[in-house]
Design a protein around this motif. Structure first.
Motif, PDB file in Angstrom:
ATOM      1  N   THR A 172       0.804  -1.212   0.000  1.00  0.00           N
ATOM      2  CA  THR A 172       0.000   0.000   0.000  1.00  0.00           C
ATOM      3  C   THR A 172       0.839   1.265   0.000  1.00  0.00           C
ATOM      4  N   THR A 173       2.131   1.173   0.279  1.00  0.00           N
ATOM      5  CA  THR A 173       2.987   2.343   0.268  1.00  0.00           C
ATOM      6  C   THR A 173       3.658   2.544  -1.080  1.00  0.00           C
ATOM      7  N   GLY A 174       3.363   1.692  -2.044  1.00  0.00           N
ATOM      8  CA  GLY A 174       3.950   1.833  -3.368  1.00  0.00           C
ATOM      9  C   GLY A 174       5.238   1.056  -3.552  1.00  0.00           C
ATOM     10  N   GLY A 175       5.765   0.453  -2.487  1.00  0.00           N
ATOM     11  CA  GLY A 175       6.977  -0.345  -2.601  1.00  0.00           C
ATOM     12  C   GLY A 175       6.644  -1.743  -3.074  1.00  0.00           C
ATOM     13  N   SER A 176       7.677  -2.529  -3.344  1.00  0.00           N
ATOM     14  CA  SER A 176       7.394  -3.896  -3.767  1.00  0.00           C
ATOM     15  C   SER A 176       7.600  -4.844  -2.596  1.00  0.00           C
ATOM     16  N   ARG A 177       6.855  -5.917  -2.606  1.00  0.00           N
ATOM     17  CA  ARG A 177       6.948  -6.922  -1.548  1.00  0.00           C
ATOM     18  C   ARG A 177       7.894  -8.023  -1.999  1.00  0.00           C
ATOM     19  N   LEU A 178       8.474  -8.706  -1.036  1.00  0.00           N
ATOM     20  CA  LEU A 178       9.394  -9.800  -1.314  1.00  0.00           C
ATOM     21  C   LEU A 178       8.673 -11.105  -1.609  1.00  0.00           C
ATOM     22  N   GLY A 179       7.469 -11.249  -1.129  1.00  0.00           N
ATOM     23  CA  GLY A 179       6.756 -12.493  -1.340  1.00  0.00           C
ATOM     24  C   GLY A 179       5.384 -12.470  -0.724  1.00  0.00           C
ATOM     25  N   GLU A 180       4.705 -13.579  -0.885  1.00  0.00           N
ATOM     26  CA  GLU A 180       3.325 -13.689  -0.434  1.00  0.00           C
ATOM     27  C   GLU A 180       3.222 -13.980   1.066  1.00  0.00           C
ATOM     28  N   HIS A 181       3.972 -14.979   1.540  1.00  0.00           N
ATOM     29  CA  HIS A 181       3.774 -15.454   2.910  1.00  0.00           C
ATOM     30  C   HIS A 181       5.118 -15.731   3.565  1.00  0.00           C
ATOM     31  N   ALA A 182       5.320 -15.161   4.756  1.00  0.00           N
ATOM     32  CA  ALA A 182       6.524 -15.421   5.545  1.00  0.00           C
ATOM     33  C   ALA A 182       6.120 -15.848   6.946  1.00  0.00           C
ATOM     34  N   VAL A 183       7.014 -16.570   7.596  1.00  0.00           N
ATOM     35  CA  VAL A 183       6.787 -17.081   8.946  1.00  0.00           C
ATOM     36  C   VAL A 183       7.834 -16.486   9.872  1.00  0.00           C
ATOM     37  N   TYR A 184       7.376 -16.005  11.021  1.00  0.00           N
ATOM     38  CA  TYR A 184       8.262 -15.475  12.055  1.00  0.00           C
ATOM     39  C   TYR A 184       8.150 -16.387  13.278  1.00  0.00           C
ATOM     40  N   PRO A 185       9.082 -17.363  13.419  1.00  0.00           N
ATOM     41  CA  PRO A 185       8.994 -18.321  14.526  1.00  0.00           C
ATOM     42  C   PRO A 185       9.731 -17.854  15.776  1.00  0.00           C
ATOM     43  N   GLY A 186       9.279 -18.337  16.907  1.00  0.00           N
ATOM     44  CA  GLY A 186       9.980 -18.074  18.160  1.00  0.00           C
ATOM     45  C   GLY A 186       9.214 -18.670  19.315  1.00  0.00           C
ATOM     46  N   THR A 187       9.862 -18.694  20.487  1.00  0.00           N
ATOM     47  CA  THR A 187       9.149 -19.140  21.678  1.00  0.00           C
ATOM     48  C   THR A 187       8.305 -17.998  22.241  1.00  0.00           C
ATOM     49  N   PHE A 188       8.737 -16.765  22.047  1.00  0.00           N
ATOM     50  CA  PHE A 188       7.975 -15.584  22.463  1.00  0.00           C
ATOM     51  C   PHE A 188       7.503 -15.698  23.909  1.00  0.00           C
ATOM     52  N   ASP A 189       8.480 -15.845  24.810  1.00  0.00           N
ATOM     53  CA  ASP A 189       8.193 -16.036  26.232  1.00  0.00           C
ATOM     54  C   ASP A 189       8.892 -14.967  27.067  1.00  0.00           C
ATOM     55  N   PRO A 190       8.376 -13.753  27.091  1.00  0.00           N
ATOM     56  CA  PRO A 190       7.163 -13.242  26.450  1.00  0.00           C
ATOM     57  C   PRO A 190       7.478 -12.573  25.108  1.00  0.00           C
ATOM     58  N   PHE A 191       6.441 -12.139  24.443  1.00  0.00           N
ATOM     59  CA  PHE A 191       6.528 -11.361  23.205  1.00  0.00           C
ATOM     60  C   PHE A 191       6.929  -9.941  23.609  1.00  0.00           C
ATOM     61  N   THR A 192       8.037  -9.445  23.053  1.00  0.00           N
ATOM     62  CA  THR A 192       8.615  -8.166  23.472  1.00  0.00           C
ATOM     63  C   THR A 192       8.365  -7.060  22.446  1.00  0.00           C
ATOM     64  N   PRO A 193       8.665  -5.805  22.806  1.00  0.00           N
ATOM     65  CA  PRO A 193       8.590  -4.721  21.818  1.00  0.00           C
ATOM     66  C   PRO A 193       9.494  -4.976  20.609  1.00  0.00           C
ATOM     67  N   GLY A 194      10.613  -5.668  20.813  1.00  0.00           N
ATOM     68  CA  GLY A 194      11.491  -6.015  19.689  1.00  0.00           C
ATOM     69  C   GLY A 194      10.815  -6.981  18.727  1.00  0.00           C
ATOM     70  N   HIS A 195      10.112  -7.972  19.274  1.00  0.00           N
ATOM     71  CA  HIS A 195       9.359  -8.898  18.426  1.00  0.00           C
ATOM     72  C   HIS A 195       8.281  -8.147  17.646  1.00  0.00           C
ATOM     73  N   LEU A 196       7.564  -7.275  18.331  1.00  0.00           N
ATOM     74  CA  LEU A 196       6.498  -6.509  17.681  1.00  0.00           C
ATOM     75  C   LEU A 196       7.063  -5.673  16.531  1.00  0.00           C
ATOM     76  N   ASP A 197       8.233  -5.084  16.745  1.00  0.00           N
ATOM     77  CA  ASP A 197       8.874  -4.283  15.701  1.00  0.00           C
ATOM     78  C   ASP A 197       9.235  -5.134  14.484  1.00  0.00           C
ATOM     79  N   ILE A 198       9.733  -6.341  14.710  1.00  0.00           N
ATOM     80  CA  ILE A 198      10.069  -7.235  13.594  1.00  0.00           C
ATOM     81  C   ILE A 198       8.811  -7.567  12.793  1.00  0.00           C
ATOM     82  N   VAL A 199       7.714  -7.877  13.476  1.00  0.00           N
ATOM     83  CA  VAL A 199       6.463  -8.183  12.779  1.00  0.00           C
ATOM     84  C   VAL A 199       5.993  -6.962  11.987  1.00  0.00           C
ATOM     85  N   GLU A 200       6.040  -5.799  12.602  1.00  0.00           N
ATOM     86  CA  GLU A 200       5.622  -4.562  11.913  1.00  0.00           C
ATOM     87  C   GLU A 200       6.429  -4.355  10.634  1.00  0.00           C
TER      88      GLU A 200
END
Length: 145
Positions: A4-32
């Motif tokens: 939506t910003t006019g840039g190109s995407r790298l692909g359709e679907h990616a997976v971000y794995p982890g234990t996320f114990d707990p989910f941190t602001p750093g994890h949230l930033d990676i997802v964003e």
């Protein structure tokens, strides 16, 4: 494929794995950031035999979903027991996303990325933003104690 910003995407679907114990602001930033590179992101709450999380992967997945903005309809959260590559194959994800904070992370993640590449799945390493480098699940757990 464009985002939506006019840039190109790298692909359709990616997976971000982890234990996320707990989910941190750093994890949230990676997802964003990953959301702008891929049409769809699955945050994969996984089991790591070397770690002993506070809850089951299903409990952590439920907690993590609550921390994501409601309008992120391109992000799903799934609990998984098994190899991340197996999940990727079963669900049509071509890329694994991993965050790196420091040299030790980079060394470890490059080793895993090499193995995943041999299994046919590419890994994209995203460096932590400087303001988030010191945040880890271990540090956050220590603050909550």
């Amino acid at each position: 494929m464009s985002d939506t910003t006019g840039g190109s995407r790298l692909g359709e679907h990616a997976v971000y794995p982890g234990t996320f114990d707990p989910f941190t602001p750093g994890h949230l930033d990676i997802v964003e950031r990953a959301r702008h590179l891929f049409a769809r992101i699955t945050v994969l709450v996984a089991v790591n035999g070397d770690k002993h999380p506070a809850g089951t992967e299903a409990e952590r997945a439920t907690q993590l979903r609550r921390k994501l903005p409601a309008h992120w309809d391109d992000v799903s959260v799934t609990a998984w027991r098994g190899l991340t590559v197996a999940f990727c194959r079963q669900h049509g994800a071509g890329v694994i996303i991993r965050g790196v904070r420091n040299r030790a992370d980079m060394s470890h993640e490059c080793h895993l990325a090499s193995m995943n590449e041999d299994l046919g799945i590419t890994t994209l390493l995203l460096p932590a933003r400087p303001r988030l480098v010191a945040i880890s699940s271990t540090v956050v757990r220590g603050l909550d104690s």
